[in-house]
Write a protein that holds these residues in place. Structure first.
Motif, short mmCIF file in Angstrom:
data_model
loop_
_atom_site.label_atom_id
_atom_site.label_comp_id
_atom_site.label_asym_id
_atom_site.label_seq_id
_atom_site.Cartn_x
_atom_site.Cartn_y
_atom_site.Cartn_z
N LEU A 7 0.82 -1.20 0.00
CA LEU A 7 0.00 0.00 0.00
C LEU A 7 0.85 1.24 0.00
O LEU A 7 0.33 2.35 0.02
CB LEU A 7 -0.92 0.01 1.23
CG LEU A 7 -1.80 -1.22 1.38
CD1 LEU A 7 -2.75 -1.00 2.54
CD2 LEU A 7 -2.57 -1.48 0.13
N ALA A 117 -1.66 5.67 -2.52
CA ALA A 117 -1.63 4.28 -2.97
C ALA A 117 -2.52 3.39 -2.11
O ALA A 117 -3.24 2.53 -2.61
CB ALA A 117 -0.20 3.76 -2.97
N GLY A 118 -2.47 3.60 -0.80
CA GLY A 118 -3.25 2.76 0.10
C GLY A 118 -4.74 2.98 -0.04
O GLY A 118 -5.52 2.02 -0.09
N SER A 121 -6.21 1.51 -3.24
CA SER A 121 -6.33 0.05 -3.26
C SER A 121 -7.71 -0.41 -2.83
O SER A 121 -8.13 -1.51 -3.16
CB SER A 121 -5.28 -0.57 -2.34
OG SER A 121 -5.64 -0.38 -0.97
N THR A 371 0.59 -11.24 -0.91
CA THR A 371 -0.59 -11.20 -1.77
C THR A 371 -1.65 -12.21 -1.34
O THR A 371 -2.80 -12.10 -1.74
CB THR A 371 -0.21 -11.46 -3.23
OG1 THR A 371 0.33 -12.78 -3.36
CG2 THR A 371 0.81 -10.44 -3.72
#
Length: 383
Positions: A7, A117-118, A121, A371
């Protein structure tokens, strides 16, 4: 939890701006992309550099003072050592709880560039690593709240330094059984001879600002699993059967209330279930968490890509972990380190990003393991 590994991708988190000037709150039009709770992460609307949430510290807090005291019992200390995790009720007074909630809500309304970015997501409504470095309110919470005193009491620490922090609002998918790897440039697992505190070289911590919902959102730990020797150090996701973790059948499910603290060993295996529909509706689950290094910690990347080690500090492998980027919070914060942070010199830099990128290949196994952590809904406890 180590739930923000990807993230904080460096492409989104360069030092776009830093300096001593504080940025004031401002109203913004609702421009795309707009996330849940109205979090506007359009790059032209997020804030850069230093922020200062307009919140007042509880009465009696003086700049440079030690953290507020908090009494830890021998039973709580023993539970952490033996079980690997402990729930500490009532860490925050009503005043400190209101302070942290207000700072968090202001941060969500005034998102920082480091959150892009976090938030994009979708795993969280809002998530930001190193929020202490960019927002005065969170730094002051770490300096002066009872948190550091409680952590020191649990570990009998002479000194604590912040290694990571993470602000999290509403985990929408949950995270399957895993151990924590993103603990900063330290030996959080105690697998080297670097720490004088062999039992607790580091502590993971989690302060919640909201009561746990009745059917989701409760952290669950495998009791005693921090003592396991079968899960590799670079693993994040674990398989209970394949990794020999069925030897730890007893579950510790904590349902903390607002203002409570949870502390655990970084090797403790744990999970959290998000809401079944991946939407918290009109409620929030606001948490500030992180890692502290306990006593005489050394700067050890061990060749890993570390998202909390993206600044310029000049520390060499094995050197004492003494630098404003990893601030001392117990027994008392350091005035020089506070000044460096306030001047915007505890931020991401090109040098730090290069360091992370150079270690990315060596951490490929950890990244691939990560992941598998995401848990898209509620799952059985016996998976």
């Amino acid at each position: 939890m180590s739930i923000a590994l990807v993230l904080s991708l460096p492409a989104y988190q360069h030092a776009a701006g830093s300096g001593p000037a504080c940025l004031s709150a401002r109203a913004r039009p609702a421009l795309s992309p707009v996330m849940k709770w109205g979090v506007d992460i359009a790059p032209w609307n997020v804030e850069y550099g230093q922020q200062s949430a307009p919140v007042q510290l509880p009465a009696g807090v003086v700049e440079g003072a030690p953290p507020m005291p908090f009494e830890i019992t021998e039973e709580q200390r023993r539970a952490l050592l033996e079980d690997g995790a402990v729930h500490i009720p009532g860490l925050l007074t009503p005043e400190w709880l209101e302070y942290l909630r207000s700072a968090t809500d202001w941060q969500v309304e005034n998102p920082h560039f480091w959150s892009i970015a976090g938030v994009a997501s979708g795993l969280y409504d809002y998530i930001q690593r190193s929020v202490w470095a960019s927002n005065d309110a969170f730094a002051n919470f770490l300096y002066y709240s009872p948190l550091a005193s409680a952590l020191a009491g649990l570990s009998n620490a002479k000194e604590l330094r912040l290694s990571t922090d993470l602000l999290m609002v509403n985990p929408n998918k949950g995270f399957k059984w895993h151990q924590d790897n993103q603990n900063g440039p330290i030996d959080a697992f105690g697998t080297t001879e670097s720490s004088s505190n062999k039992e607790l070289p580091a502590l993971r911590w989690w302060v919640t600002m909201d009561d746990t919902p009745p059917d989701h959102g409760a952290p669950v730990y495998l009791k005693g699993s921090h003592k396991n020797t079968k899960v590799s150090n670079d693993a994040v996701f674990v398989d209970l059967e394949k990794d020999g973790l069925l030897d730890y059948p007893e579950l510790l499910e904590f349902r903390p209330k607002a203002g409570d603290l949870i502390v655990w060993h970084a090797r403790a295996i744990h999970k959290i279930d998000g809401p079944a529909d991946q939407d918290w509706g009109n409620s929030r689950r606001r948490v500030l968490g992180g890692t502290v290094a306990v006593d005489d910690a050394k700067y050890l990347t061990l060749g890993r890509a570390l998202f909390s080690d993206m600044g310029s500090h000049g520390l060499q492998e094995g050197a004492p972990l003494v630098h404003p980027l990893f601030p001392k919070i117990y027994p008392q914060s350091d005035p020089h380190e506070r000044a460096e942070r306030a001047a915007g010199r505890c931020t991401r830099t090109t040098e730090g990003m290069t360091r992370l990128a150079s270690n990315m290949f060596a951490s490929l196994g950890e990244m691939l393991s990560w992941t598998n952590v995401v848990n898209p809904g509620k799952e059985s406890k016996a998976q």
